[in-house]
Design an enzyme around this catalytic site. Structure first.
Site, mmCIF file in Angstrom:
data_model
loop_
_atom_site.group_PDB
_atom_site.id
_atom_site.type_symbol
_atom_site.label_atom_id
_atom_site.label_comp_id
_atom_site.label_asym_id
_atom_site.label_seq_id
_atom_site.Cartn_x
_atom_site.Cartn_y
_atom_site.Cartn_z
ATOM 1 C CG ASP A 101 -1.881 1.099 1.304
ATOM 2 O OD1 ASP A 101 -2.382 1.464 0.237
ATOM 3 O OD2 ASP A 101 -2.157 1.601 2.399
ATOM 4 C CG ASP B 21 -2.226 1.971 6.614
ATOM 5 O OD1 ASP B 21 -2.899 1.693 5.611
ATOM 6 O OD2 ASP B 21 -1.779 3.112 6.844
ATOM 7 C CG ASP C 60 -4.553 -1.900 2.983
ATOM 8 O OD1 ASP C 60 -4.753 -1.758 1.761
ATOM 9 O OD2 ASP C 60 -4.062 -1.014 3.699
ATOM 10 C CD GLU D 95 16.271 -43.359 14.063
ATOM 11 O OE1 GLU D 95 15.040 -43.520 14.052
ATOM 12 O OE2 GLU D 95 16.810 -42.365 14.567
ATOM 13 C CB THR E 131 19.377 -38.633 21.284
ATOM 14 O OG1 THR E 131 18.872 -39.491 22.301
ATOM 15 C CG2 THR E 131 20.878 -38.635 21.337
#
Length: 1059
Positions: free
Chosen positions: A381, A731, A735, A800, A828
């Site tokens: 704006d 603002d 808007d 894993e 961990t």
């Protein structure tokens, strides 16, 4: 229709008062009265009001019914990773219950895992519900803008303080200075000579707008509807009678409300969330495939059959072994999912918000931090964002020594602070008579004031008049005229008060649209009367017959001197300055003896505005002032930074085209001589454009003036459809819908309305456009760091999965149980992953083009690298398990100290057939303070006795993942060029993780819960020997990656030169 209309039934018809197709702004006032069946003198009858209430409902904004808490909770589980975890937790809980019927020490361990997973899911759901329940606050803030009361004429009587929600179309309302407009209304007649309304928060206009009763074209935009006043705006000057045309959700404010709600419904996931969702779907497929593969490999253990005549018969099914492989599937799910990732991402984003808060960017929604990093377009704006929203005098033109010369003074400053800047080349203390006249007119023909507040210096009254008061203070006083003020706040208007002491105002000729000027009659201490006038420069020149020169002498205004003044006027107008003229008349004949008495004949002239033009005639012209809403000082550099960072800046404003273009050239959105005919259009022209997408695809800055809320939304929507990541700043109330719809809505903290703040993702505490650029840089840095720890955690999880898959594929006992994997993933891995969020930012982070929102989180090469690393993690964790069972030493490290028995690799693979082995015995072994003996059942060595081997596997996994976090410091740089101490937090985090691992190893209760035992020094040496090679492997892979990238760059460079 307002929610309250439910009390009156649904809308029955669209008859009288309906404005769906009717355009009251284009009709004469009498025609409007006929349409709405009302007489302005008497208003509506009570019966008619009741009837219309049933049709139109109450004059209030709808309250949209939000989602129920139950629905919000269910939505939190609409995520692939969460669903996998939920299934894993349920299966784990069922298996724990099944195993628990048999009792035993492992019962506690089995229940820890599902409970921890459930806890993760509950916390995740609570956070999600809390965030979503706050999403609609913008709508509540919008309701606070509505007026609560109104002065209404009904049945011939005036009702003050009537609840505004009871207004209906056709009501006659009186508005006075300071009133908040209660509904959309047609101005019927002005009681005062002028009416001005502050509607900038709704339309984006930088000044209060003068209203009239005259109709305007039917196709006029909201700014052009000069005969309409809109709900939620404020009357700053004058009073009038109005006719209500629209109420509730049919008002312009109601349309904004609907647009905010609509935008809220279409909010999308952030780029990172989309990437993680894609990753989750890939992960689901991967887990499913691996589970199927594991089951196919091991189906012979729980399902057997015989062949008869080539057909399988006599099927035998082992439920116990089947549940064991169910447990492996759960372990796979737990291993594959980085459970700690949501917590680490939240922590990293929260730390990012703290950094941004230090730079005056207050983040309201955590994911916005990451989204900022890939912003490609900033839609800003103008009023209050790129400019200060504080009118300021930029140029002052005074008369010269002769009638054909003028003097031009440049005035510094962009705020209402009198100390903000000075007048260049100003004769301080030596003001000539002409300059004194200008100062006197600016000070006395003025109803504004300047005040100091928490938000800085603010105007009391009209911003234009406040700017003139600031000019008076910057001009100072001529020698011999003392301000007589003491130090303190009273000094703000010391010069104006000094002029008021020597000249007393006795009458005011109010501003009106026809003559476009405002005059005051002042009386000096000697009794001399003077008329002081300020207004539109062209109009004052037409009514002037003389000009005042530098020394105070007065000469005739001839064509030559008029041309010189008009040249100065045109020069300022082309710079988008609003030009005011100053003029005066000594001893106006009608007021020579007037001192403000009501019974004086001249007083009747003041009561009749039609006489003002004749009173303000034969004036002596004194000078000009050019005013504007100036750009913020830091904006130009911020826009240059945006350009360097590959971010396009678009300006979308409700203000007029010429003013907006001049500001855009000044701040660098457009070049000083750039042809902007195709880049600067109005909101309406954009909506009517044959190919709006191609217009938005233009490179460089773009400007949209006279934009309405729906225009802003459409621009944002099309940009998002084109794949852009859009940050929208603003603002005002107007808007809010676009702020809600944009990927990042950025509201102004000082000048911003509560509606804009509640609709936004981020608030600028200092209203500084350059803060956005700093926030984008921080967002990019945070995203890079998040990529680092996401890569780290995912690579750890691949390791894993590899270890569990290898365990199942080889057929050895389970070397890691789900609760251990959960501990590694949550606790961990957590500290190192979080510490990676503190990696220092790239020096050239704001010199690179923004990443695209569809850029891959993990490239094919990075995935290959981590598959290699993951395979090594799997081999290392399974390998150390096998080494303990099959070797008494490894790489010269003695492992026989605990006295455990060795088995062959073949025996370890076929451990479930142990009962069929002849003469199989196992020696007792020591682990910490415990002695493990297997005299009654030697085969228990592969179940209970594996505790030491399992501890070694877990310790290797933890150690490898700690060393792997060092690899994640940089995607491509070697540890030799980016050593670990560039991020000391990572070293601290590694120490914490190792400390936590030692805690569960050496505290007996915790060791029992996690199914592990303490390790000896030699066993720790084995752990380090197996874990450290992960750094060397990744260094080699990084080196190969750097060579490949260097070759690609050289190839592209050669190709470019050849072209």
């Amino acid at each position: 229709m307002g929610k309250g209309a439910s009390n009156y039934g649904k809308k029955e018809s669209a008859d009288e008062g309906s404005s769906e197709s009717y355009t009251p702004w284009a009709k004469e006032t009498l025609e409007c009265e006929e349409k709405y069946k009302v007489d302005r003198k008497n208003g509506l009858s009570d019966g008619e009001v009741e009837k219309r209430l049933k049709i139109h409902g109450f004059n209030e904004l709808e309250k949209h019914k939000g989602q129920s808490i139950f629905r919000l909770i269910l939505d939190q589980f609409n995520d692939t990773l969460v669903r996998i975890l939920l299934v894993a937790a349920v299966i784990s809980f069922v298996l724990a219950w099944y195993d628990g019927e048999e009792g035993g020490e492992m019962e506690i361990t089995a229940f820890v895992e599902p409970l921890v997973i459930f806890l993760i899911l509950i916390v995740n759901a609570i956070v999600g519900v809390w965030q979503e329940s706050n999403a609609e606050r913008a709508l509540e803030a919008l309701k606070e803008i509505q007026s609560e009361q109104a002065t209404v004429i009904r049945s011939g009587r005036k009702h003050s303080g009537l609840p505004a929600k009871e207004l209906v179309p056709g009501d006659i309302v009186e508005l006075r200075v300071g009133d908040k407009v209660p509904a959309d209304m047609r101005v019927m007649n002005l009681i005062s000579s002028t009416l001005r309304v502050e509607q900038g928060s709704l339309t984006g206009e930088s000044e209060a707008v003068s209203k009239t009763t005259k109709p305007v074209p039917a196709e006029s935009d909201i700014q052009g509807k000069k005969c309409m006043v809109f709900a939620g705006t404020t009357v700053v000057n004058g009073n009038c009678i109005c006719l209500v045309t629209d109420t509730g959700m049919n008002t312009e404010l109601g349309k904004v409300h609907s647009q905010i709600h609509e935008a809220a419904q279409s909010e999308e996931d952030t780029p990172l969330k989309k990437k993680l969702n894609e990753f989750g779907e890939t992960l689901t497929l991967m887990i499913g495939l691996i589970c199927v593969l594991v089951w196919l490999i091991n189906v012979k253990y729980f399902l057997t059959w015989e062949y008869l005549d080539g057909w399988p018969t006599n099927f035998k099914f082992s439920f116990e072994k089947c549940t064991y492989y169910f447990e492996i599937a759960v372990a796979l799910a737990v291993a594959a999912i980085p459970e700690g990732l949501p917590a680490v991402i939240t922590t990293c984003l929260a730390l990012g918000t703290r950094k941004m808060a230090q730079k005056n960017a207050l983040v309201r929604k955590l994911p916005s931090v990451e989204t900022l990093g890939c912003t490609t377009v900033i839609c800003s704006d103008k009023t209050g964002t790129l400019t200060t929203n504080q009118m300021a005098v930029a140029k002052l033109v005074a008369m010269g020594h002769t009638e054909s010369t003028v003097r031009l003074f440049n005035v510094e400053g962009s705020t209402f602070n009198p100390l903000d800047g000075k007048i260049q080349e100003w004769p301080a203390g030596r003001m000539d008579v002409n300059l004194q006249t200008i100062a006197k007119i600016a000070a006395l023909g003025n109803d504004a004031s300047i005040e100091r507040s928490e938000k800085g210096y603010v105007a009391g009254g009209m911003p234009t008049e406040a700017a003139l008061k600031v000019l008076v203070e910057k001009m100072g006083l001529p020698s011999g005229l003392d301000s007589g003020s003491s130090t303190g706040d009273s000094d703000l208007m010391a010069c104006s008060r000094a002029w008021e002491k020597i000249e007393r105002r006795i009458a005011t000729l109010e501003f009106d649209r026809d003559r476009k000027s405002m005059g005051v009659i002042v009386s000096s201490n000697s009794g001399k009367k003077t008329l002081l006038v300020k207004g539109a420069a062209e109009n004052l020149l037409e009514r002037s017959s003389h000009i005042q020169l530098l020394d105070g002498s007065v000469v005739d205004l001839d064509q030559r001197s008029k041309s010189v003044i008009l040249d100065s006027l045109n020069e300022m107008s082309t710079s988008a300055l609003r030009v005011l003229g100053f003029a005066y008349k000594d001893d106006p004949s009608e007021f020579r003896s007037y001192n403000g008495e009501e019974d004086h004949p001249a007083h009747n002239l003041l009561l009749d505005p039609t006489t003002y033009s004749s009173i303000e005639s034969n004036l002596t012209f004194a000078g000009l002032a050019g005013l504007r809403d100036p750009p913020r000082k830091e904006v130009r550099q911020a826009i240059e930074d945006c350009r360097a960072a590959g971010i396009q800046v678009m300006v979308i404003t409700g203000d007029n085209k010429n003013t907006a273009e001049a500001i855009c050239r000044e701040i660098g959105v457009f070049g000083p001589d750039e042809d902007i005919s195709s880049k600067s259009i109005t909101g309406r022209q954009f909506m009517e454009h044959r190919d709006p997408k191609s217009h938005l695809a233009q490179k460089g800055g773009l400007l949209f003036s006279r934009a309405e809320p729906r225009h802003k939304q459409e621009i944002v929507r099309l940009l998002k459809d084109a794949g852009e990541v859009v940050a929208m700043t603003g603002d005002g109330v107007n808007d809010a819908p676009a702020l809600k719809l944009a990927d990042i809505g950025i509201a102004m903290g000082i000048a911003g309305t509560e509606v804009a703040k509640e609709a936004s993702d981020m608030v600028l505490a200092d209203d500084n456009f350059s803060t956005i650029v700093a926030a984008v840089g921080e967002g990019r840095s945070i995203y890079n760091n998040m990529k680092a720890f996401i890569r780290y955690m995912i690579s750890s999880n691949i390791g894993e999965v590899a270890s569990i898959f290898l365990t199942a594929a080889i057929g050895i006992p389970e070397c890691l149980i789900p609760v251990q994997l959960l501990w590694v993933n949550l606790v961990t891995d957590g500290p190192p992953a979080t510490a990676l969020g503190f990696n220092p930012p790239d020096k050239y982070i704001m010199k690179k083009a923004p990443r695209r929102s569809d850029d891959s989180l993990i490239s094919a090469w990075i995935l290959f690298r981590y598959m290699v690393i993951g395979l090594y993690v799997g081999l290392a964790t399974v390998g150390v398990f096998v080494i303990w069972f099959t070797h008494d030493s490894f790489l010269g490290i003695d492992l026989s100290g605990d006295g455990h028995s060795l088995v062959t690799f073949s025996q370890l693979r076929n451990w479930d057939q142990c009962k069929s082995w002849e003469n199989f015995t196992v020696s007792p072994f020591q682990a910490g303070d415990q002695l493990f003996s297997f005299e009654s059942d030697p085969c228990d060595y592969f179940r209970t006795g594996k505790v030491k081997a399992m501890t070694l596997s877990l310790s290797v996994l933890v150690a490898i993942e700690m060393f792997n976090s060092l690899n994640a410091l940089s995607e491509d740089e070697s540890l030799l060029t980016m050593p670990p101490w560039v991020n000391p937090w990572l070293l601290v985090a590694m120490s914490i993780s190792f400390g936590l691992h030692f805690l569960i190893l050496y505290v007996p209760f915790l060791a029992q819960v996690f199914g592990i035992v303490p390790l000896s020094v030699n066993e720790w040496l084995l752990v380090l020997a197996v874990a450290l090679p992960v750094i060397l492997i990744d260094e080699i892979l990084k080196f190969v990656g750097r060579l490949t990238m260097s070759g690609q760059r050289s190839s592209r460079s050669s190709k470019h030169k050849a072209e």
